[in-house]
Design an enzyme around this catalytic site. Structure first.
Site, short mmCIF file in Angstrom:
data_model
loop_
_atom_site.label_atom_id
_atom_site.label_comp_id
_atom_site.label_asym_id
_atom_site.label_seq_id
_atom_site.Cartn_x
_atom_site.Cartn_y
_atom_site.Cartn_z
N ASP A 21 0.79 -1.23 0.11
CA ASP A 21 -0.04 0.02 -0.03
C ASP A 21 0.85 1.26 0.02
OD1 ASP A 21 0.95 -0.22 2.59
OD2 ASP A 21 -0.81 -0.69 3.48
N ASN B 77 -7.72 -2.51 14.25
CA ASN B 77 -9.01 -3.07 13.71
C ASN B 77 -8.96 -4.01 12.60
OD1 ASN B 77 -8.04 -1.78 11.36
ND2 ASN B 77 -9.61 -0.10 11.17
N HIS C 168 -7.27 -4.35 9.90
CA HIS C 168 -6.88 -4.21 8.73
C HIS C 168 -5.68 -4.86 8.24
CE1 HIS C 168 -5.03 -0.15 9.69
NE2 HIS C 168 -4.01 -0.90 9.22
N GLU D 155 -9.60 -1.83 5.27
CA GLU D 155 -10.39 -1.39 6.41
C GLU D 155 -11.70 -2.44 6.67
OE1 GLU D 155 -8.84 0.50 8.52
OE2 GLU D 155 -8.47 2.44 7.68
C1 GLP Z 1 -0.66 0.43 8.62
C2 GLP Z 1 -0.18 -0.27 7.44
C3 GLP Z 1 -0.56 -1.72 7.76
C4 GLP Z 1 0.35 -2.00 8.93
C5 GLP Z 1 -0.47 -1.59 10.17
C6 GLP Z 1 0.03 -1.60 11.49
O1 GLP Z 1 -1.96 1.32 8.57
N1 GLP Z 1 -0.95 0.39 6.10
O2 GLP Z 1 0.09 -2.34 6.52
O3 GLP Z 1 0.33 -3.33 9.01
O4 GLP Z 1 -0.72 0.09 9.80
O5 GLP Z 1 1.04 -0.95 11.66
P1 GLP Z 1 2.02 -1.00 12.86
O6 GLP Z 1 2.97 -2.53 12.44
O7 GLP Z 1 2.87 0.06 12.90
O8 GLP Z 1 1.16 -1.72 14.04
#
Ligand code: GLP
Length: 244
Positions: A67, A136, A138, A143
């Site tokens: 992404d 959440n 995702h 989402e």
């Molecule tokens: C972001 C990314 C995800 C990631 C998530 C969790 O929004 N788009 O790909 O897995 O957050 O992030 P973290 O690893 O910092 O908890």
């Protein structure tokens, strides 16, 4: 679904790096699907250290990231291109022309998404997709919603994601409201999937996603339907998981 539960973040990072390395060792010209977020930073550090030590090479690897934020150029320090350069691409022997991220600055986002899907297909599909887990549920920026969106697509971020990610920006208003993400279908087509999660804050979503019902309101729950998923957790993230 295979679960690997480690003592701490360093253990999670090491075991996750081992999974990536075993795929690269099997096929040096493999296609890796990569993720951003704080969780995989330690895993990328292990990969960079192992490459520097001559244990592994990414010279023939192709990569596609999950992404990117809409509106952030690759030079912006919160863009996912910048993150990948800093944490992995500039530290290993990968050919940067073979590293791909969705272009969040494309004028025609829909056309860019279709082209991204075509490029993944032309590369032979993704051999290993790395995923973090949003609070959440995702994955990428898929989402919670009423259906499972299939291909790469633009998405409006939820308030909870904007808030969670605002820690990395100067102000919450600087967080982009939109992103482009591989769809659930793109992710599910990967031959193998590696999920990483650490910390107490992820414990309840880990349990919900991997032992609860498969519903689009918890996007990661769809991974229960994939035939080859390895989930690497530290003890805290695994603490609400009842695998019995
Ligand atoms: C972001 C990314 C995800 C990631 C998530 C969790 O929004 N788009 O790909 O897995 O957050 O992030 P973290 O690893 O910092 O908890």
């Amino acid at each position: 679904m295979e679960f690997i539960i480690t003592d701490d973040y360093d253990g999670m990072s090491r075991r996750a790096a081992d999974v990536v390395e075993s795929v690269v060792e099997d096929d040096g010209a493999c296609v890796l699907g990569l993720a951003t977020g704080s969780t995989p930073i330690g895993m990328y550090a292990c990969l960079a250290a192992d490459q520097a030590a001559g244990k592994i090479s990414f010279a023939d690897v192709t990569s596609f990231n999950l992404d990117e934020y809409v509106g952030l150029a690759g030079t912006h320090d919160q863009s996912y291109r910048y993150f990948m350069d800093q944490n992995l691409f500039d530290k290993v022997d990968i050919d940067k022309t073979r590293t791909n991220l969705p272009d969040g600055c494309a004028e025609d986002l829909e056309a860019m998404c279709a082209d991204y899907e075509a490029r993944i297909r032309d590369a032979g599909g993704i051999d290993l997709q790395v995923l973090g887990l949003g609070h959440n549920g995702h994955i990428g920026f898929n989402e919670p919603r009423a259906d499972f969106p299939v291909p790469t697509h633009p998405v409006d971020l939820t308030e909870s994601t904007i808030e969670a990610n605002s820690r990395l920006f100067d102000a919450i208003d600087d967080v982009p409201r939109q992103a482009v993400t591989m769809g659930i279908g793109t992710i599910m087509k990967a031959r193998k999937i590696l999920v990483v999660a650490n910390g107490e804050g992820k414990a309840s979503i880990v349990a919900k996603a991997f032992t609860g019902p498969v519903v689009p309101e918890v996007p990661a729950s769809v991974l229960q339907l994939h035939p080859d998923v390895t989930v690497v957790l530290d003890r805290e993230a695994a603490s609400a998981l009842d695998l019995a």
